[in-house]
Design an enzyme around this catalytic site. Structure first.
Site, short mmCIF file in Angstrom:
data_model
loop_
_atom_site.label_atom_id
_atom_site.label_comp_id
_atom_site.label_asym_id
_atom_site.label_seq_id
_atom_site.Cartn_x
_atom_site.Cartn_y
_atom_site.Cartn_z
N LYS A 271 0.86 -1.19 0.00
CA LYS A 271 0.00 0.00 0.00
C LYS A 271 0.89 1.24 0.00
O LYS A 271 1.67 1.46 0.92
CB LYS A 271 -0.92 0.02 1.23
CG LYS A 271 -1.94 1.14 1.19
CD LYS A 271 -2.81 1.12 2.42
CE LYS A 271 -3.97 2.10 2.26
NZ LYS A 271 -3.55 3.46 1.96
N LYS A 435 -5.85 -9.18 -0.69
CA LYS A 435 -6.95 -9.22 -1.66
C LYS A 435 -7.34 -10.66 -2.00
O LYS A 435 -6.48 -11.55 -2.07
CB LYS A 435 -6.56 -8.48 -2.94
CG LYS A 435 -6.37 -6.98 -2.75
CD LYS A 435 -6.12 -6.28 -4.08
CE LYS A 435 -6.02 -4.77 -3.90
NZ LYS A 435 -5.81 -4.07 -5.19
N LYS A 454 -2.11 -2.15 8.26
CA LYS A 454 -1.04 -1.19 8.53
C LYS A 454 -0.31 -1.60 9.80
O LYS A 454 -0.86 -2.35 10.62
CB LYS A 454 -1.62 0.23 8.70
CG LYS A 454 -2.25 0.80 7.45
CD LYS A 454 -2.72 2.22 7.69
CE LYS A 454 -3.37 2.82 6.46
NZ LYS A 454 -3.83 4.21 6.70
#
Length: 905
Positions: A271, A435, A454
């Site tokens: 990310k 995902k 995170k």
């Protein structure tokens, strides 16, 4: 796209003002009290009446009206390039007012005006124009005339040409009409009704189409027939139409929870710390479009074609696309790339790196692509992510420093997540995305098929929270006379009257650097207002306390002029000092979110959902602990001594048999604590979630869920008039379901409020004395039923009546009947042994107790039970005793000394 036809003339612009603008912006509280209808219901009726009248008198083409009602959603008309300052100059020139006059100063300082109109530019202009109206009645300009002039205004950048347009508007309109024209030009009409509300009254599929096109024109042209339903294929993304992208799950997930939601093999992506951008390309690269997540057009920054030399990106992308690609839509993250060090730099450098005019450094924008949604006129959103990634790798080639396909790692378990997260931490990245490769792309929704992870997730409550600054507090010492901390709020998204209203939530003062303080001060300079306790800004924020006085800031700011802070915290705790009823423990600033606005800040509903996930995980862990503990307890039958008043009495009661799927298909809305016995609302919610149920904190009449309340609350009184058919259950129904380990049939005692039909249906599940037919009756319920039984004047002949009753049972000989719910039970009724003469009130009470127990024994034997005469009989399964603590204590001692295995009920 065919244009619907109107059969009538274009209405006057004043008709729009009178029938829609003015009614929607009026205070409807008084009318609501008269009509007993909520203000949002009245607004809905106003919108519906306007639309129906338009269809009847004008026709099916409502686009001319809607582009004036929702000017900020009209992408067909160019930006006017006019803000309050330049618009004020045009108005002053139109009215021939001197730039040094008091009126000019009022317009110039419209935010600091001391009048009630301060902060509302259109109202300040209205006060000035009203004194100089050319016409006092409504003008003759039609909606079509207004749109033509606004089109002309949007294409003119020369002051004199813009002045000509306003001169014509001024000559043909009164002050009231001009006030609304000013709001339309500023693209801030603010009717007190969102575009979703208006769309829903226009067509059921309007919101869905707008989400995938961002086109007001298409919504009006394609959905003019209310009986027409939009095909699924048209609810997908389309070329050169901005859509709302899919978002990763906004929930805290443990690694185990993530694995449960994923297949055996799943994807992990890095990310990036950038800005979400969708790229549209057509004509083999002759046309490009770049839109942000908020539908802001950044094509001017990144380039409109391969040949656009002013753009900072497209001129380098020709070799990236396969030569057979004629059109394509990509989803990705735009980041700032350091060309010397070959690393991604922080998000704050992105805009500067993309500006070719001002950027002379080593940082350039780079587009990191992670999905493909459209290819050569074919939408790919219905294909799986795995198939979309295959197509992406075929049609696109990474060009280091300009465009890059985000690599994916195939993972199978928690170890892969841990290793990937450790790697991005070392690289100072923002986190990872997990995902599901089988999942399709879901436009405009958050989905568990994409889950953000995170570094903070593993240690703190939830992910970092994006909250809006609504107030500020002055510091002391070196921070004196400066804002040292900020009051942050959660968006109250259900407030139709004031859509910009925020609820106070927490106070943040830690984690800022001096540069960050200076940057926030620069962004918000001149936009702060002094807090007036006599006139709090309820339109924009709501504090706690009866007088809106808890945690009152020194200064406040409108959400539209404010900033969004990303903060983190150790935990959440209840607090009556904040309107949200909750606050954060040790909140700390992480970074400024320049890419977010107040409209996308965290809402109260989103935060509650996030907290529910955390509570559910905690309850699940506690349940696992209890189950593990019980495994170490002996499996022998446990002696339970329960008095006649037994019920679900404390928050610590544990159900022996737990069915974690009991309430799987139920969503509960808990409205109150349980009063008697005392059970908190929070504990009841945790109990339901431990048995598979879902909890909501918001009532929505469009959603089906089970409402639980122990009393008629204020909230329930507000709901019932609009929903007379609502069924409200008492908490006893939940307890009965848990104790019986099944969904029990509804009885009258389970209902707090219900329709006549439901009460009649429930009455069939109890006998004429009100006792349950299908489940064991509690002593408390049995005693209540016995009170209403006819009394026998002479209870001395009890033995004779008992024999008669026994003969009746023997004669029936039907113990196999389903009605014999006590079959197989051997009961001992604890009757007092007293003489035949009554000498005192105490002895008389004992006779009455014996009589009640005799009646109860008859009913039990009639229902299939066997009555034993000795408590020491080893076959005793239950002991029935009056509610006498001293007698229960005696029986407890007797049973323990004799090792009798039985229940005292």
């Amino acid at each position: 796209m065919s244009e619907p036809q109107n059969h009538g003339k274009s209405p006057l612009f004043s008709h729009l003002v009178v029938s829609l603008f003015e009614p929607l912006t009026k205070n409807l509280t008084h009318l609501s009290a008269i009509t007993q209808k909520k203000p949002q219901v009245l607004k809905g009726q106003i919108i519906e009446r306007f639309i129906n009248q338009w269809r009847k008198t004008v026709g099916d083409d409502i686009y001319p009206a809607f582009r004036l009602v929702m000017p900020d959603k009209d992408k067909e008309r160019d930006m006017y390039g006019l803000k309050e300052k330049n618009l004020g100059r045009i108005i002053l020139k139109t009215l021939s007012i001197s730039p040094v006059s008091p009126e000019a100063q009022a317009i110039k300082n419209w935010k600091q005006n001391s009048k009630a109109t301060a902060g509302d530019f259109s109202n300040i202009c209205y006060d000035i124009i009203q004194k100089r109206e050319v016409i006092t009645s409504f003008g003759d300009m039609t909606i079509e005339d207004v749109n033509n002039l606004l089109n002309q205004l949007s294409t003119e950048s020369v002051f004199d040409k813009q002045l000509e347009v306003f001169q014509e508007l001024y000559n043909r309109m009164n002050a009231e009409e001009l006030r609304w024209i000013i709001r339309i030009v500023l693209r801030y009409v603010h009717l007190g009704a969102t575009e979703k509300t208006i769309f829903n009254y226009w067509h059921p599929d309007a919101v869905a189409l707008f989400n995938v096109t961002s086109s007001l024109k298409r919504v009006c042209y394609e959905l003019f027939d209310s009986n027409y339903r939009l095909p699924n294929s048209q609810q997908e993304v389309s070329l050169m139409s901005c859509f709302v992208p899919q978002l990763a799950s906004y929930q805290k997930k443990s690694y185990d929870d993530i694995i449960k939601l994923m297949p055996r093999e799943f994807y992990i992506e890095e990310k990036f710390d950038g800005e979400r951008i969708q790229l549209h390309m057509s004509g083999y690269g002759s046309h490009f479009k770049f839109w942000s997540r908020k539908a802001k057009d950044y094509t001017y920054l990144y380039g409109s074609s391969y040949n656009d030399t002013k753009g900072s990106l497209t001129k380098y992308l020709k070799d990236a696309f396969n030569s057979k690609v004629s059109n394509i839509i990509l989803d990705g993250e735009m980041v700032a790339w350091d060309t010397d060090d070959q690393v991604i730099v922080p998000f704050g450098s992105l805009k500067a790196s993309a500006n070719e005019k001002t950027n002379t450094g080593k940082e350039k924008p780079m587009y990191c692509v992670f999905d493909i949604l459209f290819l050569n006129n074919v939408s790919l959103v219905r294909y799986s992510l795995q198939e979309r990634r295959k197509a992406l790798n075929i049609v696109l080639k990474s060009l280091p420093g300009f465009i890059q396909i985000v690599p994916v790692k195939m993972a199978t378990g928690k170890q892969d997540i841990t290793q990937s997260l450790q790697k991005v931490i070392q690289d100072a990245s923002e986190g990872i995305i997990v995902k599901d490769p089988r999942a399709r792309y879901i436009v405009s929704q958050r989905s568990d098929s994409w889950i953000k992870v995170k570094p903070e997730y593993t240690k703190e409550f939830g992910e970092n929270l994006d909250v809006c600054v609504i107030g500020g507090y002055y510091g002391s010492g070196r921070r004196g006379q400066k804002l040292a901390s900020f009051l942050c709020g959660l968006r109250s998204e259900d407030d139709q009257k004031f859509p910009q209203r925020f609820w106070s939530f927490c106070r943040v003062g830690g984690g800022f650097t001096s540069q960050e303080y200076a940057h926030i001060q620069h962004i918000t300079h001149g936009k702060w207002h002094k807090w007036d306790p006599l006139s709090p800004p309820l339109k924009y924020m709501e504090l706690a306390g009866q007088f809106n006085d808890k945690e009152r800031p020194d200064l406040w700011i409108k959400p539209e002029n404010s900033v969004i802070l990303e903060i983190k915290a150790a935990q959440v705790r209840p607090s009556d000092s904040y309107r949200a009823g909750l606050t954060l423990r040790f909140p700390r600033f992480r970074k400024l979110r320049d890419d977010r606005s107040w409209e996308t800040a965290l809402s109260f509903r989103e935060f509650i959902k996030l907290r529910q996930e955390t509570d559910a995980q905690r309850a699940e862990k506690q349940l696992s602990f209890e189950q593990h503990r019980r495994k170490n307890i002996s499996t022998r039958n446990k002696l339970q001594i329960i008095g006649a008043e037994d019920s679900f009495t404390t928050d610590d009661k544990v159900i022996d048999v737990v069915n974690c799927a009991l309430f799987n298909n139920f969503t509960f809305y808990i409205m109150s604590d349980v009063q008697k016995p005392r059970v908190s609302k929070g504990h009841l919610e945790r109990l339901i979630k431990a048995h598979g149920g879902q909890i909501t904190q918001f009532y929505n009449e469009c959603i089906l869920f089970t409402i639980i309340s122990d009393k008629i609350t204020f909230r329930l009184n507000a709901i019932l008039p609009q929903n007379p058919s609502l069924i409200v259950f008492k908490p006893s129904w939940v307890f009965d379901c848990i104790e019986n380990n099944t969904i029990v049939k509804i009885e009258p005692g389970h209902l707090l409020h219900a329709t006549i039909e439901m009460r009649e249906k429930a009455a069939k599940n109890v006998d004429k004395y009100g006792l349950s037919i299908y489940q064991m009756s509690k002593m408390l319920e049995t005693k209540a039923a016995l009170i209403n039984l006819p009394r026998i004047k002479n209870p001395i002949n009890m033995v004779e009546k008992e024999i008669i009753q026994q003969k009746i049972i023997d004669k029936l000989n039907c113990s196999h009947s389903a009605g014999f719910i006590f079959a197989g039970l051997e009961l001992y009724f604890d009757r007092y042994q007293i003489g035949s003469k009554v000498h005192s009130e105490e002895e008389l009470q004992q006779y009455r107790t014996n009589y009640e127990l005799w009646i109860l024994s008859c009913k039990a034997r009639f229902a299939g039970a066997k009555e034993l005469t000795s408590i020491e009989d080893s076959a005793v399964t239950h002991i029935i005793t009056p509610d006498d603590p001293s007698r229960i204590k005696e029986l407890r001692f007797l049973i323990s000394s004799e090792a009798v295995e039985a229940y005292i009920s």
